[in-house]
Design a protein around this motif. Structure first.
Motif, PDB file in Angstrom:
ATOM      1  N   LEU A  19       0.738  -1.048  -0.095  1.00 22.65           N
ATOM      2  CA  LEU A  19      -0.238  -0.113  -0.031  1.00 22.65           C
ATOM      3  C   LEU A  19       0.788   1.279  -0.115  1.00 22.65           C
ATOM      4  O   LEU A  19       0.133   2.320   0.255  1.00 22.65           O
ATOM      5  N   LEU A  72      -6.317  12.329   1.488  1.00 22.53           N
ATOM      6  CA  LEU A  72      -6.335  12.855   0.059  1.00 22.53           C
ATOM      7  C   LEU A  72      -7.660  12.206  -0.567  1.00 22.53           C
ATOM      8  O   LEU A  72      -8.337  12.822  -1.497  1.00 22.53           O
ATOM      9  N   ILE A  76     -10.302  13.809  -3.070  1.00 22.74           N
ATOM     10  CA  ILE A  76     -10.565  13.487  -4.363  1.00 22.74           C
ATOM     11  C   ILE A  76     -12.382  13.564  -4.120  1.00 22.74           C
ATOM     12  O   ILE A  76     -12.863  13.767  -5.297  1.00 22.74           O
ATOM     13  N   PHE A 116      -5.244   5.213  -9.788  1.00 25.53           N
ATOM     14  CA  PHE A 116      -5.706   4.828  -8.507  1.00 25.53           C
ATOM     15  C   PHE A 116      -7.137   4.620  -8.279  1.00 25.53           C
ATOM     16  O   PHE A 116      -7.771   5.564  -9.266  1.00 25.53           O
ATOM     17  N   THR A 160      -2.532  11.702 -11.921  1.00 28.94           N
ATOM     18  CA  THR A 160      -1.586  11.342 -10.918  1.00 28.94           C
ATOM     19  C   THR A 160      -0.330  11.475 -11.293  1.00 28.94           C
ATOM     20  O   THR A 160       0.379  10.900 -12.536  1.00 28.94           O
ATOM     21  N   ASP A 190      -3.424  14.627  -8.718  1.00 25.40           N
ATOM     22  CA  ASP A 190      -3.121  13.964  -7.507  1.00 25.40           C
ATOM     23  C   ASP A 190      -1.607  13.741  -7.466  1.00 25.40           C
ATOM     24  O   ASP A 190      -0.751  13.054  -8.132  1.00 25.40           O
ATOM     25  N   TYR A 193       2.460  11.261  -4.211  1.00 26.40           N
ATOM     26  CA  TYR A 193       3.879  10.905  -3.849  1.00 26.40           C
ATOM     27  C   TYR A 193       5.026  12.165  -4.354  1.00 26.40           C
ATOM     28  O   TYR A 193       6.009  11.655  -4.640  1.00 26.40           O
ATOM     29  N   THR A 216      -1.001  14.271   0.108  1.00 23.61           N
ATOM     30  CA  THR A 216      -1.170  13.259   1.175  1.00 23.61           C
ATOM     31  C   THR A 216      -0.119  13.397   2.159  1.00 23.61           C
ATOM     32  O   THR A 216       0.889  13.321   1.666  1.00 23.61           O
TER      33      THR A 216
HETATM   34  C1  LIG Z   1      -2.588   8.203  -6.152  1.00 24.30           C
HETATM   35  C2  LIG Z   1      -2.952   8.171  -4.428  1.00 24.30           C
HETATM   36  N1  LIG Z   1      -3.929   9.129  -4.189  1.00 24.30           N
HETATM   37  C3  LIG Z   1      -4.283   9.213  -3.145  1.00 24.30           C
HETATM   38  C4  LIG Z   1      -4.267   8.169  -2.165  1.00 24.30           C
HETATM   39  C5  LIG Z   1      -5.248   8.172  -0.870  1.00 24.30           C
HETATM   40  O1  LIG Z   1      -4.202   9.211   0.083  1.00 24.30           O
HETATM   41  P1  LIG Z   1      -4.985   9.086   1.607  1.00 24.30           P
HETATM   42  O2  LIG Z   1      -4.261   7.997   2.417  1.00 24.30           O
HETATM   43  O3  LIG Z   1      -4.320  10.379   2.140  1.00 24.30           O
HETATM   44  O4  LIG Z   1      -6.431   9.284   1.457  1.00 24.30           O
HETATM   45  C6  LIG Z   1      -3.336   7.130  -2.503  1.00 24.30           C
HETATM   46  C7  LIG Z   1      -3.149   5.924  -1.369  1.00 24.30           C
HETATM   47  O5  LIG Z   1      -2.870   4.732  -1.941  1.00 24.30           O
HETATM   48  C8  LIG Z   1      -2.653   7.179  -3.767  1.00 24.30           C
HETATM   49  O6  LIG Z   1      -1.901   6.093  -4.069  1.00 24.30           O
END
Ligand SMILES: Cc1ncc(COP(=O)(O)O)c(C=O)c1O
Length: 361
Positions: A19, A72, A76, A116, A160, A190, A193, A216
Motif C-alpha cells: 500500500l 487525500l 478527491i 488510483f 496522478t 493527485d 507521491y 497526502t
Molecule cells: C495516488 C493516490 N492518491 C491518494 C491516495 C490516498 O491518500 P490518503 O491516504 O491520504 O487518503 C493514495 C493512497 O494509496 C494514492 O496512491
C-alpha cells in the motif's frame, strides 16, 4: 463506495509492501504531540487555523488556497461532489423508473488508466459517468488520447503525478494543455507521491486557476492511519471544494500530528534517502533477473514479472510478504507493484522474490 484498498486478512507482523505506506513509521515528534493532547483537546471541536497556516507555509501558498482534508481520498471526493454531482433524482416511482443515475446526460469524470481506484469510485458515487482512457504500451501519459476524450460534459480530469502504479511523472506542459482544453472544469492533479520527487505543480498553479493539486501526508510523512491530506488551488475553487465537506472532517489528532510531522525535516529526509536506496536495489535485482520495470519517482516500483504474477504475489504472501498484484489492470499484464521504503525490508522482499523466481524458472 467500493474500496479499492487491498485488505490482507491476518496481516499480523507481515511485511506490508502493498500500500506504499511508510513502514518505518512516522516521526517520533508526532507521537510526542499526540501524547501531549489534553482531555479538553479531545472534548472541543478542533480549530484548523494554526495547522492550516503551518501547512500553507510548508507548501509555499496562501492559507486561503489550502484545504486540509481527511486523507487525500476526501479531497478527491470533494472534487467529485463539487463538479460532478447531478441534481438528486426525485424518489417518485415514475422518476426512478425513467432515470438512470449514470445515464447519457451525466457529467463526466475523465481518468487515464492505470490509475488510483478512488477516482472511479468517487465519480460513480456522486452519479457521474466514468470515462476511461486506455494506456499506451509504455504506460507514458497519453495526452492526445485524454484531450480527445474531453466532451462538453467533461467536468473533472483526475491525473496522478508521480503515477500510481507507474511512478511516472506527467509533464507540466500536458497539465497546462488539459487545463486550457477544460476551461469550465477542474483538472485535479493527485500528487500523493510528490514528496519523493522534485517535480511538482504547485509553482504552476497561478497560471492555471482551474487546476488543483492534491497532497497526502500518509506516505512520506507516515500518517496514513491519522488521515490527513490537502488540496491546493485557486482560492475560489478551494472555497467551492470546502463547501462540499463537513466542517470538522479532520480530527484533532491528525491536526497536531501534521504540525509535528512538518516540523521534523530530518525524519523526512532520512526516509526519502531510504526510498532512493531501496529503489536502486529493486532496479539492480530486476536488471540481474532480466525483469522490466518502470523507473519510479515515487516510493514503489512497478515490475513486469510475467504471466506468473498472481502466483508470485501468492508465493510472497505465503512468506508473509505482501506486494500488490496489478496484473489485471489496463496495460499492467504480468505486473506487480512493490513498496520501496525501509532498505532492510526491501532487501528481504527482493531476496524472497529472487528465490521464488529461481524456483519456478
Ligand atoms: C495516488 C493516490 N492518491 C491518494 C491516495 C490516498 O491518500 P490518503 O491516504 O491520504 O487518503 C493514495 C493512497 O494509496 C494514492 O496512491
Amino acid at each position: 463506495m467500493s474500496s479499492q484498498y487491498q485488505r490482507e486478512p491476518e496481516l499480523g507482523d507481515g511485511l506490508r509492501l502493498h500500500l506504499n505506506e511508510n513502514t518505518g513509521g512516522c516521526s517520533p515528534k508526532v507521537i510526542e504531540a499526540l501524547r501531549a493532547l489534553s482531555p479538553l483537546d479531545a472534548a472541543i471541536y478542533p480549530d484548523y487555523g494554526r495547522v492550516t497556516d503551518v501547512c500553507a507555509r510548508h507548501l509555499g501558498v496562501d492559507p486561503a488556497r489550502l484545504l486540509l482534508t481527511n486523507g487525500l481520498d476526501e479531497g478527491i471526493l470533494a472534487a467529485a461532489i463539487a463538479y460532478l454531482q447531478r441534481e438528486p433524482t426525485p424518489l417518485s416511482r415514475s422518476a426512478s423508473r425513467s432515470t438512470s443515475r449514470t445515464g447519457d446526460g451525466a457529467p463526466e469524470g475523465l481518468i487515464a488508466e492505470p490509475c488510483f481506484g478512488m477516482y472511479a469510485d468517487c465519480i460513480e458515487a456522486v452519479g457521474g459517468r466514468i470515462v476511461r482512457v486506455a494506456p499506451p504500451a509504455d504506460l507514458a501519459f497519453p495526452l492526445d488520447a485524454v484531450l480527445a476524450a474531453i466532451t462538453p460534459r467533461t467536468r473533472v480530469i483526475y491525473l496522478t503525478s508521480p503515477g500510481n502504479p507507474t511512478g511516472l511523472l506527467i509533464p507540466h506542459a500536458a497539465v497546462h494543455a488539459l487545463a486550457r482544453a477544460l476551461p469550465h472544469g477542474l483538472v485535479f492533479i493527485d500528487e500523493a507521491y510528490a514528496d519523493f520527487t522534485d517535480a511538482h505543480f504547485l509553482g504552476e498553479l497561478d497560471a492555471a486557476p482551474n487546476v488543483v493539486v492534491g497532497r497526502t501526508f500518509a506516505k512520506a510523512y507516515g500518517l496514513a492511519a491519522l488521515r490527513i491530506g490537502a488540496v491546493v488551488g485557486d482560492a475560489a475553487v478551494i472555497a467551492q471544494l470546502r463547501r462540499s465537506l463537513p466542517p470538522y472532517s479532520i480530527n484533532v489528532a491528525a491536526a497536531v500530528a501534521l504540525e509535528a510531522a512538518l516540523g521534523d525535516q530530518a525524519h523526512l529526509d532520512a526516509y526519502r534517502a531510504a526510498v532512493r536506496a531501496s529503489k536502486a536495489r529493486v532496479y539492480a535485482v530486476c536488471d540481474r533477473l532480466g525483469l522490466a520495470y518502470w523507473p519510479s519517482e515515487a516510493n514503489f516500483v512497478l515490475i513486469r514479472v510475467g504471466d506468473r504474477a498472481t502466483a508470485i504475489v501468492e508465493a510472497l504472501r505465503q512468506r508473509r510478504i505482501f506486494v500488490r498484484d496489478r496484473s489485471t489492470e489496463p496495460g499492467c499484464a504480468g505486473c506487480i507493484r512493490i513498496t520501496a521504503g525501509v532498505v532492510a525490508q526491501t532487501e528481504q522482499a527482493l531476496a524472497a522474490l529472487e528465490d521464488i523466481l529461481c524456483a519456478v524458472a
